[in-house]
Design an enzyme around this catalytic site. Structure first.
Site, PDB file in Angstrom:
ATOM      1  N   GLU A 167       0.841  -1.208   0.000  1.00 15.91           N
ATOM      2  CA  GLU A 167       0.000   0.000   0.000  1.00 15.91           C
ATOM      3  C   GLU A 167       0.872   1.253   0.000  1.00 15.91           C
ATOM      4  O   GLU A 167       0.822   2.081   0.929  1.00 15.91           O
ATOM      5  CB  GLU A 167      -0.927   0.019   1.213  1.00 15.91           C
ATOM      6  CG  GLU A 167      -2.030  -1.015   1.134  1.00 15.91           C
ATOM      7  CD  GLU A 167      -2.970  -0.987   2.332  1.00 15.91           C
ATOM      8  OE1 GLU A 167      -2.639  -0.331   3.334  1.00 15.91           O
ATOM      9  OE2 GLU A 167      -4.018  -1.618   2.262  1.00 15.91           O
ATOM     10  N   GLU A 333      -6.455  -7.755  -0.195  1.00 19.40           N
ATOM     11  CA  GLU A 333      -6.869  -7.760   1.215  1.00 19.40           C
ATOM     12  C   GLU A 333      -8.315  -7.329   1.313  1.00 19.40           C
ATOM     13  O   GLU A 333      -8.728  -6.362   0.674  1.00 19.40           O
ATOM     14  CB  GLU A 333      -6.064  -6.725   2.022  1.00 19.40           C
ATOM     15  CG  GLU A 333      -4.592  -6.974   2.175  1.00 19.40           C
ATOM     16  CD  GLU A 333      -3.920  -5.863   2.987  1.00 19.40           C
ATOM     17  OE1 GLU A 333      -4.593  -5.170   3.765  1.00 19.40           O
ATOM     18  OE2 GLU A 333      -2.706  -5.681   2.812  1.00 19.40           O
TER      19      GLU A 333
HETATM   20  C1  GAL Z   1      -3.903  -2.598   5.275  1.00 15.86           C
HETATM   21  C2  GAL Z   1      -2.472  -3.134   5.344  1.00 15.86           C
HETATM   22  C3  GAL Z   1      -2.373  -4.401   6.161  1.00 15.86           C
HETATM   23  C4  GAL Z   1      -3.171  -4.288   7.422  1.00 15.86           C
HETATM   24  C5  GAL Z   1      -4.605  -3.949   7.075  1.00 15.86           C
HETATM   25  C6  GAL Z   1      -5.517  -3.845   8.269  1.00 15.86           C
HETATM   26  O1  GAL Z   1      -3.913  -1.227   5.089  1.00 15.86           O
HETATM   27  O2  GAL Z   1      -1.968  -3.368   4.065  1.00 15.86           O
HETATM   28  O3  GAL Z   1      -1.011  -4.630   6.445  1.00 15.86           O
HETATM   29  O4  GAL Z   1      -2.622  -3.298   8.220  1.00 15.86           O
HETATM   30  O5  GAL Z   1      -4.634  -2.716   6.433  1.00 15.86           O
HETATM   31  O6  GAL Z   1      -6.818  -3.424   7.900  1.00 15.86           O
END
Ligand code: GAL
Length: 696
Positions: A167, A333
């Site tokens: 990110e 994710e």
């Molecule tokens: C994203 C990140 C992850 C984790 C996740 C939690 O922004 O890439 O590492 O922190 O959020 O929601």
């Protein structure tokens, strides 16, 4: 000819493999952080991954300090071991370059790596992404790490994709240090050639801001009053480019050593840190550099109705596909349940995780992954949900994850299929950034939210909708929406005109085409360059107050904005303001252009009103819904059933997700891959239910 390989066990049908797509079928898995656990847990974890149908995990995202615990010391035995273990169990790896967070020893040796905020405070270590995107020291050390990773692990059979950083820009989107200032000046030299061109572009005759030398230019750090709009806009462009440079530098190292392994970095489309908006990276510029576009999506409460988070999900999924040029993309994710970073972190209701996953898959995500596999017990994310929760395997969440994994395995035949989308909505990062500046007619104008509202007004009719960058190819769309794209070039106007001439219906909303790409107003009446295409002219804006609404002659309620718009030759006025500061002026107009039409909407109707406007335009443009339903069908009335079609040359799948509290029946024929039963013309979907029907 597309190659086919046997699908995962139980899928029963050949699976199409997208050329360059690293896994067969639909990938399923998540981030896995083995460095947070003693090695004896790993065997259990990998066995559980198999139980859950996990096919891919992302590892080593935050592992730099573990891989290089001290200067000159390398410890990768653990990473070899986990890669072997995963591979031995048939689980592929999306291997991170591990550059997301530098270890404390590196920062203590080079404290200038730490980013500086707009008020001049240098940020401390102790969190993550504590690095300045312009730092040559960080660049050198991070590329050394990438080289080690590629050389040591690039030939490991588990590794199917590289995951650059993480990110990029989420927490370090802009840095105001002296190194960044010098980098900004170099970027400006490159863009403009001479300082005079910068002066012209930024209009520095205003407020005595003329620069006589590049060296006088700094970052737009905290100042006395409004900053220079041109400088602020170029700064956002520069910050995005500085981060993109880091991505490209890492990618170049990887591609030099492992040219056959695709490279991605996970985007956060439509989301700034914790909010809806353009964020810090112009992903329309980033996307063509990705071998595979990947995105992270988290539900964010918008305070605008209970369904708003899921509408943002659908918007961001359609934008991810748009950025991928219509091809499949990777959901890197999302969460199985609550996150840990909102004020109150709501757990997902039963079935919500599955509906979220399927809504992404319906929109072209050929990988459904979560943050993260095993829930942490220590650190800042210990209250963030995971596939394997604190409660362990004897939990509803784990059982749901296993059922979802099994279902995704069964949906492998959909991989590679296109998504049907006759409409498109444009998003433009420059325009969104310009609207975030102060000193505008109304701070309520947010192009991403206006784009989301238009997207919703289209999809609630069951019509598929792409979301694409404002410079993307417009051909083939019967309906194109231009939502508050305030900065336009004549070339873009020409392309919109050509699309309309060829038959498209182009809907332009208020605050579009007001200025050129340098944010210089186009005079002679608004909306500047679009006056001719739309056949309208506005002399003055009349933004509405936070609680102010005005009505059209047909009763439609509008908020945010109004104008004294007048239709010029041959333009039809479809709706007129019945009250308010612009009573009698045109609210909605339509002008015939070639075989198509150009529509202008000078205000923000409420969701029902906007849905009526889009219904009319979709009908005139012949943009059909994925499923033709009678107008009095409950799914149409409530707009709470999400229906999307994916298809190949010879097969198609209808995704139907019932977000309503009542059962609905849809006219579908085929075989439902969820319930695994034949559907003979009536698909019954319980409240909260979903189906993926291979159509007859
Ligand atoms: C994203 C990140 C992850 C984790 C996740 C939690 O922004 O890439 O590492 O922190 O959020 O929601």
């Amino acid at each position: 000819m597309t190659p086919t390989v046997p699908g995962p066990p139980g899928a029963g049908r050949p699976v199409r493999v997208d050329p360059g797509w690293p896994t067969p079928g639909i990938a399923f898995g998540g981030d896995y952080n083995p460095e947070q656990w003693p090695e004896e847990v790993w065997d259990t974890d990998v066995a559980l991954m198999r139980d859950a149908g996990v096919t891919v995990v992302t590892i080593a995202v935050f592992a730099w300090a573990r891989l290089q615990p001290e200067p000159g010391v390398w410890d990768d035995r653990w990473l070899h071991r986990i890669l072997d273990l995963l591979h031995g169990n048939g689980i592929a790896v999306d291997l991170a370059t591990a550059t997301a967070s530098p270890p404390p020893w590196l920062i203590r040796a080079h404290p200038e790596i730490r980013p500086v905020d707009a008020r001049g405070t240098r940020l401390e270590i102790g969190s993550r992404q504590t690095w300045c995107p312009s730092s040559p020291v960080f660049r050198e050390h991070s590329l050394n790490l990438v080289r080690e990773m590629a050389q040591r692990f690039g030939d490991h059979p588990a590794v199917v994709m590289w995951h650059v950083s993480n990110e990029l820009g989420n927490h370090n989107g802009s840095c105001y240090c002296e190194v960044s200032a010098a980098h900004f000046r170099a970027w400006l030299r490159d863009r403009y050639g001479g300082v005079d061109a910068v002066n012209r572009a930024w209009g520095t005759d205003f407020w005595s801001q003329h620069y006589s030398d590049f060296d006088e230019i700094g970052t737009p750090a905290a100042s006395t009053a409004f900053g220079n709009p041109g400088q602020l806009l170029d700064w956002r462009r520069f910050c995005s480019d500085a981060l993109l440079e880091q991505f490209l530098a890492e990618k170049a190292v990887l591609s030099g050593i492992t040219p056959a392994i695709p490279v991605t970095t996970n985007f956060l489309v439509g989301t700034g840190p914790g909010e809806i908006g353009p964020g810090d990276c112009d992903y329309a510029r980033w996307a063509p550099e990705q071998d595979i576009v990947s995105n992270d999506h988290y539900l964010i409460g918008l305070g605008a109705g209970e369904d708003a988070p899921r509408l943002h999900l659908e918007f961001s999924a359609d934008l991810s596909r748009g950025l991928a040029g219509g091809r499949p993309w990777w959901l890197m994710e999302h969460s199985t349940s609550a996150v840990n970073w909102q004020r109150v972190n709501r757990a997902k209701s039963p079935g919500e995780m599955e509906r979220n996953s399927l809504a992404h898959l319906a929109r072209g995500a050929d990988a459904i992954c979560f943050f993260q596999f095993r829930q942490s017990v220590i650190g800042a994310e210990k209250y963030h949900s995971a596939m394997l929760p604190h409660a362990g395997v004897d939990s509803r969440r784990w059982r749901d994850v296993c059922r979802l994994g099994e279902l995704i395995g069964r949906l492998g035949e959909v991989a590679g299929a296109d998504v049907e989308a006759p409409a498109t909505v444009l998003v433009d990062w420059d325009s969104a950034w310009a609207c975030q500046q102060d000193a505008h007619p109304s701070e309520a104008i947010d192009p991403f939210r206006i784009a989301m509202a238009a997207h919703r007004a289209i999809t609630r009719h069951g019509v598929g909708c792409d979301v694409i960058g404002a410079e993307a190819d417009l051909s083939g769309y019967p309906v194109i929406v231009v939502p508050a794209v305030v900065l336009l070039s004549t070339a873009q106007v020409d392309r919109l005109t050509a699309a309309a001439t060829a038959g498209a219906h182009v809907l332009v909303t208020y605050f579009s085409g007001i200025a050129d790409r340098f944010d210089r107003i186009v005079t002679g009446g608004y909306p500047g360059l679009l006056r001719d295409l739309l056949g309208v002219r506005t002399e003055e804006f009349h933004p509405l107050g936070p609680d102010q609404t005005v009505r059209w002659d047909d009763g439609t309620a509008c908020s945010t904005w109004s104008e004294d718009t007048v239709a010029t030759d041959g333009t039809q006025v479809i709706a007129t303001y019945a009250e308010g500061p612009t009573e009698g002026a045109a609210a909605l107009t339509r002008r015939r252009v070639g075989r198509g039409a150009a529509w202008y909407l000078s205000t923000q109707p409420d969701p029902q009103g906007l849905a009526r406007v889009l219904a009319r335009i979709l009908a005139q443009a012949g943009a059909a819904p994925a499923l033709a339903l009678p107008v009095d069908h409950p799914a149409v009335i409530a707009g709470e059933v999400d229906v999307v079609r994916r298809g190949t040359a010879d097969r198609s799948w209808l995704f139907a997700i019932n977000h309503s509290a009542a059962e609905v029946t849809l006219p579908v024929r085929g075989h439902d891959l969820v319930s695994q039963v034949a559907v003979d013309g009536e698909l019954h979907l319980a409240a909260g239910g979903y189906a993926v029907v291979r159509e007859a």
